[in-house]
Motif scaffolding. Structure first.
Motif, PDB file in Angstrom:
ATOM      1  N   ALA A  16      19.019  -4.273 -14.271  1.00 57.97           N
ATOM      2  CA  ALA A  16      19.708  -3.038 -14.621  1.00 57.97           C
ATOM      3  C   ALA A  16      18.720  -1.896 -14.450  1.00 57.97           C
ATOM      4  CB  ALA A  16      20.223  -3.081 -16.054  1.00 57.97           C
ATOM      5  N   ILE A  17      19.174  -0.835 -13.821  1.00 57.95           N
ATOM      6  CA  ILE A  17      18.331   0.330 -13.586  1.00 57.95           C
ATOM      7  C   ILE A  17      19.174   1.572 -13.844  1.00 57.95           C
ATOM      8  CG2 ILE A  17      16.929   1.576 -11.906  1.00 57.95           C
ATOM      9  CD1 ILE A  17      16.753  -1.108 -10.342  1.00 57.95           C
ATOM     10  N   GLU A  28      10.954   5.306   0.458  1.00 55.09           N
ATOM     11  CA  GLU A  28      10.220   4.921   1.662  1.00 55.09           C
ATOM     12  C   GLU A  28       9.107   3.914   1.380  1.00 55.09           C
ATOM     13  OE1 GLU A  28      11.236   5.958   4.658  1.00 55.09           O
ATOM     14  OE2 GLU A  28      12.840   6.985   3.581  1.00 55.09           O
ATOM     15  N   ASP A  29       8.807   3.694   0.115  1.00 56.35           N
ATOM     16  CA  ASP A  29       7.677   2.839  -0.241  1.00 56.35           C
ATOM     17  C   ASP A  29       8.146   1.638  -1.059  1.00 56.35           C
ATOM     18  OD1 ASP A  29       5.309   1.664  -0.997  1.00 56.35           O
ATOM     19  OD2 ASP A  29       4.615   3.357  -2.210  1.00 56.35           O
ATOM     20  N   PRO A  30       8.233   0.452  -0.451  1.00 53.86           N
ATOM     21  CA  PRO A  30       8.666  -0.725  -1.203  1.00 53.86           C
ATOM     22  C   PRO A  30       7.675  -1.127  -2.296  1.00 53.86           C
ATOM     23  CG  PRO A  30       7.972  -1.350   0.993  1.00 53.86           C
ATOM     24  CD  PRO A  30       7.949   0.154   0.942  1.00 53.86           C
ATOM     25  N   ASN A  31       6.458  -0.615  -2.230  1.00 52.86           N
ATOM     26  CA  ASN A  31       5.455  -0.912  -3.255  1.00 52.86           C
ATOM     27  C   ASN A  31       5.297   0.223  -4.257  1.00 52.86           C
ATOM     28  OD1 ASN A  31       4.676  -3.525  -2.372  1.00 52.86           O
ATOM     29  ND2 ASN A  31       3.716  -2.534  -0.621  1.00 52.86           N
ATOM     30  N   CYS A  32       6.240   1.127  -4.291  1.00 50.49           N
ATOM     31  CA  CYS A  32       6.222   2.219  -5.269  1.00 50.49           C
ATOM     32  C   CYS A  32       6.084   1.609  -6.661  1.00 50.49           C
ATOM     33  CB  CYS A  32       7.511   3.027  -5.159  1.00 50.49           C
ATOM     34  SG  CYS A  32       7.775   4.186  -6.513  1.00 50.49           S
ATOM     35  N   PRO A  33       5.082   1.995  -7.450  1.00 51.72           N
ATOM     36  CA  PRO A  33       4.859   1.376  -8.758  1.00 51.72           C
ATOM     37  C   PRO A  33       6.053   1.499  -9.707  1.00 51.72           C
ATOM     38  CG  PRO A  33       3.030   2.830  -8.185  1.00 51.72           C
ATOM     39  CD  PRO A  33       4.074   3.004  -7.136  1.00 51.72           C
ATOM     40  N   ILE A  34       6.746   2.599  -9.647  1.00 49.01           N
ATOM     41  CA  ILE A  34       7.919   2.769 -10.517  1.00 49.01           C
ATOM     42  C   ILE A  34       9.020   1.816 -10.080  1.00 49.01           C
ATOM     43  CG2 ILE A  34       9.684   4.394 -11.303  1.00 49.01           C
ATOM     44  CD1 ILE A  34       7.529   6.592 -11.019  1.00 49.01           C
ATOM     45  N   ARG A  35       9.230   1.712  -8.787  1.00 47.14           N
ATOM     46  CA  ARG A  35      10.222   0.783  -8.240  1.00 47.14           C
ATOM     47  C   ARG A  35       9.889  -0.659  -8.604  1.00 47.14           C
ATOM     48  NH1 ARG A  35      12.999   0.272  -2.693  1.00 47.14           N
ATOM     49  NH2 ARG A  35      13.102  -1.975  -2.441  1.00 47.14           N
ATOM     50  N   GLN A  37       8.485  -1.856 -11.127  1.00 45.04           N
ATOM     51  CA  GLN A  37       8.763  -2.177 -12.530  1.00 45.04           C
ATOM     52  C   GLN A  37      10.213  -2.566 -12.750  1.00 45.04           C
ATOM     53  OE1 GLN A  37       7.118   0.440 -15.576  1.00 45.04           O
ATOM     54  NE2 GLN A  37       5.939   1.414 -13.940  1.00 45.04           N
ATOM     55  N   ALA A  38      11.087  -2.189 -11.812  1.00 40.80           N
ATOM     56  CA  ALA A  38      12.517  -2.397 -12.030  1.00 40.80           C
ATOM     57  C   ALA A  38      13.195  -3.283 -10.993  1.00 40.80           C
ATOM     58  CB  ALA A  38      13.224  -1.036 -12.051  1.00 40.80           C
ATOM     59  N   VAL A  39      12.799  -3.194  -9.742  1.00 39.42           N
ATOM     60  CA  VAL A  39      13.464  -3.916  -8.660  1.00 39.42           C
ATOM     61  C   VAL A  39      12.715  -5.211  -8.377  1.00 39.42           C
ATOM     62  CG1 VAL A  39      14.196  -3.819  -6.244  1.00 39.42           C
ATOM     63  CG2 VAL A  39      14.282  -1.755  -7.664  1.00 39.42           C
ATOM     64  N   TYR A  86      16.027  -3.327 -17.247  1.00 39.63           N
ATOM     65  CA  TYR A  86      15.301  -4.568 -17.475  1.00 39.63           C
ATOM     66  C   TYR A  86      13.996  -4.525 -16.695  1.00 39.63           C
ATOM     67  CZ  TYR A  86      19.503  -6.191 -19.658  1.00 39.63           C
ATOM     68  OH  TYR A  86      20.571  -6.306 -20.498  1.00 39.63           O
ATOM     69  N   CYS A  87      12.899  -4.397 -17.421  1.00 36.77           N
ATOM     70  CA  CYS A  87      11.581  -4.329 -16.798  1.00 36.77           C
ATOM     71  C   CYS A  87      11.206  -5.698 -16.249  1.00 36.77           C
ATOM     72  CB  CYS A  87      10.537  -3.874 -17.816  1.00 36.77           C
ATOM     73  SG  CYS A  87      10.906  -2.262 -18.524  1.00 36.77           S
TER      74      CYS A  87
END
Length: 114
Positions: A16-17, A28-35, A37-39, A86-87
């Motif tokens: 859930a996000i 554009e960044d699959p390694n985005c730190p915020i992403r 945490q959730a995906v 959900y982290c």
């Protein structure tokens, strides 16, 4: 804005996000730190039996459902089994989510790149 609806994988962890949290992702960044945490990433769905164990040993200190009493002067009340997000690092993910009703609605660019 179009939205994509994804169902949680049957054997995976809850997903859930919130729209706000998704708006913080760099699409554009699959390694985005915020992403991250959730995906979830595909490797997350390879689960060893020990990974589902209670990592904080809370079950041992639970005298009643939804209550953890480890220390004499404090208690932890697990008031809900649902979260707005959900982290991926959550130590209680074995306890949260609803396998039948949980759905994810987020903007399409967030999940298109991996």
């Amino acid at each position: 804005m179009k939205k994509r609806v994804l169902k949680k994988p049957a054997e995976g962890f809850p997903l859930a996000i919130t729209p706000y949290w998704a708006s913080l992702f760099d699409p554009e960044d699959p390694n985005c730190p915020i992403r991250r945490q959730a995906v979830p990433v595909k490797d997350e769905f390879i689960v060893s039996p020990h990974e589902m164990a209670d990592p904080c040993a809370e079950d041992r200190d639970s005298p009643a459902p939804h209550l953890v009493h480890r220390y004499p002067d404090r208690a932890l009340l697990l008031a809900t089994d649902h979260c707005a997000m959900y982290c991926r690092h959550c130590t209680r993910r074995r306890l949260v989510g609803d396998n039948e009703r949980l759905r994810l609605v987020i903007p399409p660019p967030v999940l298109t790149r991996q």
